[in-house]
Motif scaffolding. Structure first.
Motif, mmCIF file in Angstrom:
data_model
loop_
_atom_site.group_PDB
_atom_site.id
_atom_site.type_symbol
_atom_site.label_atom_id
_atom_site.label_comp_id
_atom_site.label_asym_id
_atom_site.label_seq_id
_atom_site.Cartn_x
_atom_site.Cartn_y
_atom_site.Cartn_z
ATOM 1 N N TRP A 84 58.744 14.608 39.681
ATOM 2 C CA TRP A 84 58.105 13.690 40.598
ATOM 3 C C TRP A 84 58.790 12.336 40.522
ATOM 4 N N PHE A 85 59.051 11.782 41.679
ATOM 5 C CA PHE A 85 59.592 10.446 41.812
ATOM 6 C C PHE A 85 58.667 9.634 42.699
ATOM 7 N N ARG A 86 58.822 8.337 42.665
ATOM 8 C CA ARG A 86 58.052 7.488 43.558
ATOM 9 C C ARG A 86 58.919 6.349 44.051
ATOM 10 N N GLN A 87 58.569 5.853 45.216
ATOM 11 C CA GLN A 87 59.313 4.756 45.807
ATOM 12 C C GLN A 87 58.357 3.833 46.548
ATOM 13 N N ALA A 88 58.318 2.602 46.105
ATOM 14 C CA ALA A 88 57.542 1.574 46.766
ATOM 15 C C ALA A 88 58.434 0.825 47.744
ATOM 16 N N PRO A 89 57.855 0.194 48.765
ATOM 17 C CA PRO A 89 58.664 -0.549 49.724
ATOM 18 C C PRO A 89 59.548 -1.584 49.046
ATOM 19 N N GLY A 90 60.822 -1.566 49.377
ATOM 20 C CA GLY A 90 61.761 -2.509 48.804
ATOM 21 C C GLY A 90 62.192 -2.204 47.392
ATOM 22 N N LYS A 91 61.752 -1.089 46.842
ATOM 23 C CA LYS A 91 62.082 -0.714 45.474
ATOM 24 C C LYS A 91 62.947 0.536 45.454
ATOM 25 N N GLU A 92 63.623 0.726 44.334
ATOM 26 C CA GLU A 92 64.406 1.931 44.140
ATOM 27 C C GLU A 92 63.495 3.120 43.885
ATOM 28 N N ARG A 93 64.000 4.292 44.208
ATOM 29 C CA ARG A 93 63.278 5.498 43.863
ATOM 30 C C ARG A 93 63.276 5.657 42.345
ATOM 31 N N GLU A 94 62.097 5.880 41.795
ATOM 32 C CA GLU A 94 61.875 5.822 40.363
ATOM 33 C C GLU A 94 61.381 7.159 39.831
ATOM 34 N N PHE A 95 61.966 7.587 38.736
ATOM 35 C CA PHE A 95 61.516 8.800 38.084
ATOM 36 C C PHE A 95 60.145 8.602 37.474
ATOM 37 N N VAL A 96 59.283 9.594 37.635
ATOM 38 C CA VAL A 96 57.934 9.552 37.084
ATOM 39 C C VAL A 96 57.753 10.599 35.991
ATOM 40 N N SER A 97 58.032 11.846 36.331
ATOM 41 C CA SER A 97 57.781 12.945 35.407
ATOM 42 C C SER A 97 58.514 14.184 35.886
ATOM 43 N N ALA A 98 58.725 15.125 34.977
ATOM 44 C CA ALA A 98 59.315 16.405 35.332
ATOM 45 C C ALA A 98 58.895 17.448 34.319
ATOM 46 N N ILE A 99 59.077 18.705 34.703
ATOM 47 C CA ILE A 99 58.808 19.811 33.798
ATOM 48 C C ILE A 99 60.047 20.686 33.776
ATOM 49 N N SER A 100 60.550 20.918 32.589
ATOM 50 C CA SER A 100 61.855 21.533 32.410
ATOM 51 C C SER A 100 61.862 22.998 32.805
ATOM 52 N N ARG A 101 62.941 23.429 33.443
ATOM 53 C CA ARG A 101 63.095 24.839 33.777
ATOM 54 C C ARG A 101 63.457 25.670 32.553
ATOM 55 N N SER A 102 64.087 25.043 31.578
ATOM 56 C CA SER A 102 64.565 25.766 30.422
ATOM 57 C C SER A 102 63.458 26.058 29.420
ATOM 58 N N SER A 103 62.677 25.048 29.102
ATOM 59 C CA SER A 103 61.645 25.178 28.087
ATOM 60 C C SER A 103 60.227 25.154 28.650
ATOM 61 N N GLY A 104 60.072 24.701 29.881
ATOM 62 C CA GLY A 104 58.753 24.509 30.437
ATOM 63 C C GLY A 104 58.046 23.288 29.905
ATOM 64 N N SER A 105 58.769 22.466 29.164
ATOM 65 C CA SER A 105 58.168 21.291 28.552
ATOM 66 C C SER A 105 58.126 20.138 29.538
ATOM 67 N N PRO A 106 57.013 19.416 29.563
ATOM 68 C CA PRO A 106 56.931 18.236 30.415
ATOM 69 C C PRO A 106 57.566 17.024 29.758
ATOM 70 N N TYR A 107 58.049 16.129 30.578
ATOM 71 C CA TYR A 107 58.526 14.857 30.071
ATOM 72 C C TYR A 107 58.257 13.784 31.110
ATOM 73 N N TYR A 108 58.240 12.528 30.659
ATOM 74 C CA TYR A 108 57.732 11.446 31.475
ATOM 75 C C TYR A 108 58.565 10.189 31.301
ATOM 76 N N ALA A 109 58.524 9.355 32.299
ATOM 77 C CA ALA A 109 59.000 8.002 32.117
ATOM 78 C C ALA A 109 58.108 7.311 31.090
ATOM 79 N N ALA A 110 58.698 6.410 30.321
ATOM 80 C CA ALA A 110 57.964 5.792 29.228
ATOM 81 C C ALA A 110 56.699 5.095 29.708
ATOM 82 N N SER A 111 56.757 4.496 30.875
ATOM 83 C CA SER A 111 55.619 3.754 31.382
ATOM 84 C C SER A 111 54.464 4.648 31.809
#
Length: 125
Positions: free
Chosen positions: A36-63
């Motif tokens: 998942w990514f997000r983009q606010a007006p005037g901002k860069e597209r930002e990584f939020v979270s993902a779930i790995s295809r290899s391990s199925g493990s979730p990971y997140y942006a620190a914030s």
């Protein structure tokens, strides 16, 4: 290629919760890292979270760690993002994306080749 459709966005007050869903067609999510990514007006597209295809493990942006939870439902071929304790700065269009190549834990937009159309999330103060 995999086609992605997001849903679940809306308007919520600060401190509230939303659950976004990403549905796949054309291909199963199996074999893809889904993020998942997000983009606010005037901002860069930002990584939020993902779930790995290899391990199925979730990971997140620190914030986002501790507030957001990503999960995969193989039976429904969906990936969900549960968002809790939402803040006004979370307001953005949220995009689902799939990566079939690249790093094991991709987090850059360029690592994801398939994208949904986005769903608006608005958090009021």
């Amino acid at each position: 290629q995999v086609q992605l459709v997001e849903s679940g966005g809306g308007l919520v007050q600060a401190g509230g919760s939303l659950r976004l869903s990403c549905a796949a067609s054309g291909r199963t999510f199996s074999g893809y890292t889904v993020g998942w990514f997000r983009q606010a007006p005037g901002k860069e597209r930002e990584f939020v979270s993902a779930i790995s295809r290899s391990s199925g493990s979730p990971y997140y942006a620190a914030s986002e760690q501790g507030r957001f939870t990503i999960s995969r439902d193989n039976a429904k071929n969906t990936v969900d993002l549960q968002m809790n304790s939402l803040k006004p700065e979370d307001t953005a269009v949220y995009y689902c994306a799939a990566s079939g190549t690249g790093a094991l834990r991709p987090s850059r937009a360029t690592d994801f080749g398939s994208w949904g159309q986005g769903t608006q999330v608005t958090v009021s103060s």
